[in-house]
Write an enzyme that holds these catalytic residues in place. Structure first.
Site, PDB file in Angstrom:
ATOM      1  N   VAL A 195       0.847  -1.192   0.000  1.00 21.65           N
ATOM      2  CA  VAL A 195       0.000   0.000   0.000  1.00 21.65           C
ATOM      3  C   VAL A 195       0.883   1.242   0.000  1.00 21.65           C
ATOM      4  CG1 VAL A 195      -1.602   1.340   1.447  1.00 21.65           C
ATOM      5  CG2 VAL A 195      -1.960  -1.130   1.119  1.00 21.65           C
TER       6      VAL A 195
ATOM      7  N   HIS B 273      21.491  28.130  14.223  1.00 25.24           N
ATOM      8  CA  HIS B 273      20.601  29.279  14.134  1.00 25.24           C
ATOM      9  C   HIS B 273      20.693  29.877  12.741  1.00 25.24           C
ATOM     10  CE1 HIS B 273      18.448  32.898  15.324  1.00 25.24           C
ATOM     11  NE2 HIS B 273      19.383  33.601  14.678  1.00 25.24           N
TER      12      HIS B 273
HETATM   13  P1  FAD Z   1       0.803  -3.061   3.196  1.00 26.59           P
HETATM   14  O1  FAD Z   1       1.617  -1.930   2.740  1.00 26.59           O
HETATM   15  O2  FAD Z   1      -0.640  -2.844   3.457  1.00 26.59           O
HETATM   16  O3  FAD Z   1       0.981  -4.193   2.119  1.00 26.59           O
HETATM   17  C1  FAD Z   1       0.318  -5.403   2.198  1.00 26.59           C
HETATM   18  C2  FAD Z   1       0.451  -6.095   0.876  1.00 26.59           C
HETATM   19  O4  FAD Z   1      -0.069  -7.390   1.026  1.00 26.59           O
HETATM   20  C3  FAD Z   1      -0.333  -5.455  -0.251  1.00 26.59           C
HETATM   21  O5  FAD Z   1       0.516  -5.179  -1.350  1.00 26.59           O
HETATM   22  C4  FAD Z   1      -1.388  -6.479  -0.637  1.00 26.59           C
HETATM   23  O6  FAD Z   1      -1.579  -6.555  -2.042  1.00 26.59           O
HETATM   24  C5  FAD Z   1      -0.745  -7.762  -0.141  1.00 26.59           C
HETATM   25  N1  FAD Z   1      -1.707  -8.801   0.217  1.00 26.59           N
HETATM   26  C6  FAD Z   1      -2.688  -8.739   1.148  1.00 26.59           C
HETATM   27  N2  FAD Z   1      -3.305  -9.928   1.242  1.00 26.59           N
HETATM   28  C7  FAD Z   1      -2.700 -10.733   0.354  1.00 26.59           C
HETATM   29  C8  FAD Z   1      -2.882 -12.076  -0.016  1.00 26.59           C
HETATM   30  N3  FAD Z   1      -3.780 -12.859   0.586  1.00 26.59           N
HETATM   31  N4  FAD Z   1      -2.094 -12.580  -0.984  1.00 26.59           N
HETATM   32  C9  FAD Z   1      -1.150 -11.814  -1.599  1.00 26.59           C
HETATM   33  N5  FAD Z   1      -0.931 -10.551  -1.270  1.00 26.59           N
HETATM   34  C10 FAD Z   1      -1.698 -10.020  -0.314  1.00 26.59           C
HETATM   35  N6  FAD Z   1       2.207   5.363   6.652  1.00 26.59           N
HETATM   36  C11 FAD Z   1       3.277   6.092   7.010  1.00 26.59           C
HETATM   37  O7  FAD Z   1       4.078   5.645   7.844  1.00 26.59           O
HETATM   38  N7  FAD Z   1       3.515   7.334   6.466  1.00 26.59           N
HETATM   39  C12 FAD Z   1       2.670   7.880   5.560  1.00 26.59           C
HETATM   40  O8  FAD Z   1       2.903   8.998   5.092  1.00 26.59           O
HETATM   41  C13 FAD Z   1       1.532   7.141   5.162  1.00 26.59           C
HETATM   42  N8  FAD Z   1       0.684   7.633   4.250  1.00 26.59           N
HETATM   43  C14 FAD Z   1      -0.374   6.874   3.846  1.00 26.59           C
HETATM   44  C15 FAD Z   1      -1.231   7.397   2.876  1.00 26.59           C
HETATM   45  C16 FAD Z   1      -2.303   6.653   2.438  1.00 26.59           C
HETATM   46  C17 FAD Z   1      -3.211   7.219   1.387  1.00 26.59           C
HETATM   47  C18 FAD Z   1      -2.508   5.347   2.960  1.00 26.59           C
HETATM   48  C19 FAD Z   1      -3.656   4.513   2.475  1.00 26.59           C
HETATM   49  C20 FAD Z   1      -1.680   4.821   3.927  1.00 26.59           C
HETATM   50  C21 FAD Z   1      -0.602   5.585   4.384  1.00 26.59           C
HETATM   51  N9  FAD Z   1       0.268   5.101   5.355  1.00 26.59           N
HETATM   52  C22 FAD Z   1       1.337   5.857   5.741  1.00 26.59           C
HETATM   53  C23 FAD Z   1       0.083   3.778   5.971  1.00 26.59           C
HETATM   54  C24 FAD Z   1       1.032   2.767   5.326  1.00 26.59           C
HETATM   55  O9  FAD Z   1       0.776   2.700   3.962  1.00 26.59           O
HETATM   56  C25 FAD Z   1       0.848   1.410   5.993  1.00 26.59           C
HETATM   57  O10 FAD Z   1       1.017   1.522   7.377  1.00 26.59           O
HETATM   58  C26 FAD Z   1       1.866   0.417   5.451  1.00 26.59           C
HETATM   59  O11 FAD Z   1       1.776   0.293   4.059  1.00 26.59           O
HETATM   60  C27 FAD Z   1       1.641  -0.942   6.113  1.00 26.59           C
HETATM   61  O12 FAD Z   1       2.592  -1.831   5.626  1.00 26.59           O
HETATM   62  P2  FAD Z   1       2.373  -3.401   5.674  1.00 26.59           P
HETATM   63  O13 FAD Z   1       3.713  -3.975   5.365  1.00 26.59           O
HETATM   64  O14 FAD Z   1       1.686  -3.793   6.902  1.00 26.59           O
HETATM   65  O15 FAD Z   1       1.384  -3.763   4.482  1.00 26.59           O
END
Ligand code: FAD
Length: 466
Positions: free
Chosen positions: A43, A444
């Site tokens: 994401v 500063h």
């Molecule tokens: P994710 O990044 O959610 O990735 C999970 C992946 O798993 C996805 O690619 C998905 O396709 C895959 N997946 C899920 N289920 C399956 C499955 N069954 N089989 C195969 N693939 C699967 N956080 C910050 O720290 N700073 C920011 O500025 C920030 N801005 C953001 C802006 C927006 C618009 C959004 C929506 C979120 C933002 N976030 C930000 C939050 C951040 O994106 C998430 O906290 C972070 O991406 C979480 O990482 P993760 O590794 O848990 O999983």
């Protein structure tokens, strides 16, 4: 059906997943990473942190150019070429996802594209565009992230109702847009659309925007944006009627308009829900809570000893940097190291204008936890750099434990707050006290000086401000 045997499978290639996979590979573990998306990055890189910041950069340049009129330099009205804006945002995403792909290949991490589900405690089945693959693994890390919450009374199937992913697509610039939810994601996207020319209303059920942050901090933000957004607090949306000429939204509460208001787009940004229940973790024996979170210990291990979980689906805060650090710990534990995820604090930043950033305990939390604390604030109206930048609305706030004077929290509202916050985070992690921060010579004129000055005010070495 093809079959792969591997020491480690990582399900999900977001910041948590790819960080875990890369660290594991660097530690000599044979690793496969599975993601439904074609590109790595999850994401955050594809539809989150990165594209939103690329668009916020565009918004900032537009706003700064307008602001220059107060300082004697007048630019013409901006002409927005939405296709070029989109291309710029996409190019930023593609540069980073391509970089990840290269790093993955360099480490010989195998990328399997498809939707993965557990079929046992050592098997995962992936349904991809080239058919099904069974992955037999010794260890697994679940890093499947989260997705936007939807609301039952909202017509999500109408293309004018969008979530953050839809907002980032930048299909057009609506004349009038409602942001439903006054949290970080909604406000960041609202900032982008307003700067590009939309009239933006924000509706929030609670009595302040970004409810996790302290009220005094948010008050400064709310005051600054009061002429930019129409903010309706303690108000909720009760219905959205999708008509041909627009979305008619009915409100209820303190600042509710008395009749439905017509919008061209409604951005629903009311939070994200964990994907824990979508991966058949139960078939591997992994416990998933009713809300879809997966519980882990400080080594990121689930109740099944060879299966770990990290990132958004293990709990709040749902932030990329938390996922990255958790990913490293999980990989290191799998490689045999006795490491733990035990940070004293995790920073939060809203990249709005002005930015809002906080780390450690908030004043609200200090009160709830019965901590004997004191706070000190430095108003940016007294900062030479803020005055020279024409942005004096900011404030730097530090929270100290009363007995030891140790730094236990801090918040900054103002331009570049997110960049500045690291110093307070480091002070908390290192157990620094107010004197340590006050005696650190800050350059500063910088905005960072305000951190040293807040600490000096607390120590009593500054008694009045200019
Ligand atoms: P994710 O990044 O959610 O990735 C999970 C992946 O798993 C996805 O690619 C998905 O396709 C895959 N997946 C899920 N289920 C399956 C499955 N069954 N089989 C195969 N693939 C699967 N956080 C910050 O720290 N700073 C920011 O500025 C920030 N801005 C953001 C802006 C927006 C618009 C959004 C929506 C979120 C933002 N976030 C930000 C939050 C951040 O994106 C998430 O906290 C972070 O991406 C979480 O990482 P993760 O590794 O848990 O999983």
């Amino acid at each position: 059906m093809s079959e792969i045997k591997t020491q480690l499978v990582v399900l999900g290639a977001g910041p948590g997943g790819y960080s875990a996979a890369f660290r594991a590979a660097d530690l000599g573990i044979e690793t496969v990473i599975v993601d439904a998306r074609e590109t790595l990055g999850g994401v955050c890189l594809n539809v989150g942190c990165i594209p939103s910041k690329a668009l916020l950069h565009v918004a900032k340049v537009i706003d700064d150019a307008k602001e220059m009129a107060h300082h004697g330099v007048v630019f013409g009205e901006p002409k927005i070429d939405i296709d070029k804006v989109r291309e710029w945002k996409d190019s930023v995403v593609s540069q980073l996802t391509k970089g990840l792909s290269g790093m993955s290949k360099m480490r010989k991490v195998k990328h399997v594209q498809g939707y993965g589900k557990f079929t046992g405690s050592n098997t995962l089945e992936v349904d991809g565009k080239d058919g099904k693959t069974t992955i037999k693994f010794d260890n697994a890390i679940i890093a499947a992230g989260s997705e936007p919450v939807t609301l039952p009374f909202i017509p999500h199937d109408d293309e004018r109702v969008i979530d953050s992913t839809g907002a980032l697509e930048m299909k057009d610039i609506p004349e009038k847009m409602l942001v439903l939810g006054g949290g970080i994601i909604g406000l960041e996207m609202g900032t982008v659309y307003r700067s590009l020319g939309s009239q933006v209303d924000v509706v929030e059920f609670l009595d302040q925007l970004i409810p996790a942050a302290d009220k005094d901090v948010i008050k400064i933000y709310q005051k600054y944006v009061k002429d930019k957004f129409n903010v309706m607090l303690e108000t909720k949306v009760t219905a959205v009627d999708a008509k041909k000429d627009g979305l008619y939204v009915t409100f209820e509460g303190k600042q509710a308009p008395d009749k439905p208001v017509k919008y061209d787009k409604v951005l629903v940004a009311v939070g994200r829900r964990p994907n824990g229940s979508l991966v058949d973790a139960e078939k591997a024996g992994v416990k998933v809570t009713d809300r879809g979170f997966i519980e882990v210990d400080k080594q990121m291990r689930t109740n099944v000893s060879n299966i770990f979980a990290i990132g958004d689906l293990v709990g709040q805060p749902m932030l990329a940097h938390k996922a990255v650090h958790e990913g490293h710990v999980a990989a290191e534990v799998i490689s045999g190291m006795k490491h733990f995820f035990d940070p004293k604090c995790i920073p939060s930043v809203a990249y709005t204008d002005p930015e809002i950033a906080w780390v450690g305990v908030t004043e609200k939390e200090a009160k709830e936890q019965g901590i004997n604390y004191e706070s000190a604030t430095f108003p940016w109206a007294a900062s030479g750099r803020a005055i020279a930048s024409g942005r004096t609305e900011g404030m730097t706030k530090m929270i100290f434990e009363k007995d030891t004077h140790r730094v236990i929290g801090g918040a900054i509202v103002g331009i570049n707050a997110g960049e500045m916050l690291g110093e307070i985070g480091l002070a908390i992690e290192m157990g620094a006290d107010a004197e340590d921060v006050a005696l650190t010579v800050h350059a500063h004129p910088t905005l960072n000086e305000s951190i040293g000055l807040a600490a000096e005010m607390y120590e009593g070495s500054i008694t009045d401000l200019p």
